[in-house]
Scaffold this active site. Structure first.
Site, PDB file in Angstrom:
ATOM      1  N   TYR A   4       0.820  -1.214   0.000  1.00  0.00           N
ATOM      2  CA  TYR A   4       0.000   0.000   0.000  1.00  0.00           C
ATOM      3  C   TYR A   4       0.853   1.263   0.000  1.00  0.00           C
ATOM      4  CZ  TYR A   4      -3.958   3.003   1.333  1.00  0.00           C
ATOM      5  OH  TYR A   4      -4.937   3.965   1.371  1.00  0.00           O
ATOM      6  N   SER A  10       1.762  -7.510   2.034  1.00  0.00           N
ATOM      7  CA  SER A  10       0.717  -6.615   2.532  1.00  0.00           C
ATOM      8  C   SER A  10      -0.372  -6.432   1.462  1.00  0.00           C
ATOM      9  CB  SER A  10       1.331  -5.285   2.977  1.00  0.00           C
ATOM     10  OG  SER A  10       0.381  -4.511   3.686  1.00  0.00           O
ATOM     11  N   GLN A  11      -0.569  -5.218   0.941  1.00  0.00           N
ATOM     12  CA  GLN A  11      -1.515  -5.050  -0.156  1.00  0.00           C
ATOM     13  C   GLN A  11      -1.157  -5.990  -1.304  1.00  0.00           C
ATOM     14  OE1 GLN A  11      -3.116  -1.127  -2.109  1.00  0.00           O
ATOM     15  NE2 GLN A  11      -1.188  -1.636  -3.110  1.00  0.00           N
ATOM     16  N   ASP A  48       1.786  -8.051  14.427  1.00  0.00           N
ATOM     17  CA  ASP A  48       1.430  -7.155  13.326  1.00  0.00           C
ATOM     18  C   ASP A  48       0.231  -6.300  13.711  1.00  0.00           C
ATOM     19  OD1 ASP A  48       0.828  -5.950  10.899  1.00  0.00           O
ATOM     20  OD2 ASP A  48       1.104  -7.777   9.720  1.00  0.00           O
ATOM     21  N   HIS A  66       4.635  -5.613  11.141  1.00  0.00           N
ATOM     22  CA  HIS A  66       4.217  -5.763   9.754  1.00  0.00           C
ATOM     23  C   HIS A  66       5.372  -6.018   8.789  1.00  0.00           C
ATOM     24  CE1 HIS A  66       1.231  -5.699   6.663  1.00  0.00           C
ATOM     25  NE2 HIS A  66       1.734  -4.657   6.053  1.00  0.00           N
TER      26      HIS A  66
END
Length: 320
Positions: free
Chosen positions: A90, A185-186, A271, A300
């Site tokens: 992201y 992540s994204q 996270d 994260h």
């Protein structure tokens, strides 16, 4: 600190996650429209001093036939080569070619997809605009067009991810039976989506994936990007039902239910951005249990470079 469920509960966490009745029809229609929209692909030598691997500056048609940028890196070999399509986290973009050498150095063709409308929050930038307007939205991407699944930003981005797989399948040196998708992540959430929606994906490697189990994520973390949704709803108090309906079309749990390819997922138990229960909700929804790499003391960043090595070894076993 650990703020989510204990690991023994996470391993069996299977929440009820709402799924719209027309989920499959919605995505079949969306992807068919994107493919029918056409648009030309272009691949030219990249302006980079990197010469040990082949590097090309790629443009391919994404959602609505709109141009999406990417880097293509590959060993100097004729093929057939296994290929990894990578999606970005992201706020980031495709960056610069020398930042993406690991997969080509390990013998893979590698397409790094730029992220439409992003690329200015961290890293070294992106080059793909998102030429769509939206209604009232909170700063960021999470609530753009969220009034309807048809106008939602992630409808476009997920479609770009599927079309990125379409693109590598047109390349003569890529072995069409050995195409994997990956991301952090994204990017991990997009890898789950591409693995669910493209029937020629042979392996999925999703690290600390975002976009999973929205209704829980929005309520248990104050961290962005999920908090963008909570902030939007704190002002637009009467639209929560419609917002979560829109999000249900891109939820990684519903995507995971449709993944048949071998899958590796990594999760970090500390996270605060993508809480581990949301990741396990997707992992535990898969028809075939994935390989889950657990990082007990990480936020994260997850496994970082260690997870890159584990993923490369696993891809070597799965793709051959």
């Amino acid at each position: 600190m650990i703020t989510d469920l204990p690991l023994e509960q996470l391993r069996t966490y299977r929440p009820e996650v709402a799924e719209p009745a027309d989920f499959d029809e919605f995505w079949a229609r969306t992807i068919a429209e994107a493919r029918a929209a056409g648009g030309a692909a272009e691949s030219v030598p990249a302006d980079t001093p990197v010469t040990a691997v082949r590097v090309e500056d790629v443009t391919f048609p994404g959602f609505g036939g709109e141009p999406v940028r990417a880097w293509y890196l590959a060993p100097h070999a004729d093929g057939p080569l296994p290929c990894v399509v990578e999606f970005i986290g992201y706020g980031g973009g495709r960056g610069l070619p020398h930042e993406h050498l690991a997969h080509a150095a390990a013998g893979y063709a590698h397409l790094v997809m730029d992220t439409r409308g992003q690329g200015s929050s961290w890293g070294t930038g992106g080059d793909t605009p998102d030429p769509h307007g939206a209604g009232p939205a909170f700063a960021g991407m999470m609530t753009r067009g969220i009034e309807s699944p048809d106008t939602y930003y992630y409808r476009r981005l997920v479609t770009d991810a599927v079309r990125a797989v379409d693109h590598v399948l047109t390349r003569p040196e890529v072995d069409p039976t050995r195409v994997a998708v990956t991301g952090i992540s994204q990017g991990g959430g997009l890898a789950l989506a591409a693995g669910a929606l493209h029937d020629q994906v042979a392996a999925v490697a999703a690290d600390v994936p975002f976009l999973c189990h929205f209704e829980r994520a929005v309520r248990i973390t104050d961290a962005r990007p999920y908090s963008e949704i909570a902030a939007y709803l704190s002002v637009r108090r009467n639209v929560a039902e419609q917002v979560f309906r829109t999000l249900s079309y891109v939820d990684g749990v519903s995507m995971a239910r449709r993944i048949t390819a071998p899958t590796m997922i990594s999760v970090a138990l500390m996270d605060a951005i993508c809480p581990p229960s949301t990741v396990f909700a997707a992992a535990n929804a898969m028809p075939t249990p994935p390989q889950v790499e657990v990082y007990h003391f990480n936020d994260h960043e997850g496994g970082a470079g260690e997870q890159v090595l584990r993923s490369l070894r696993w891809l070597g076993e799965v793709l051959g």
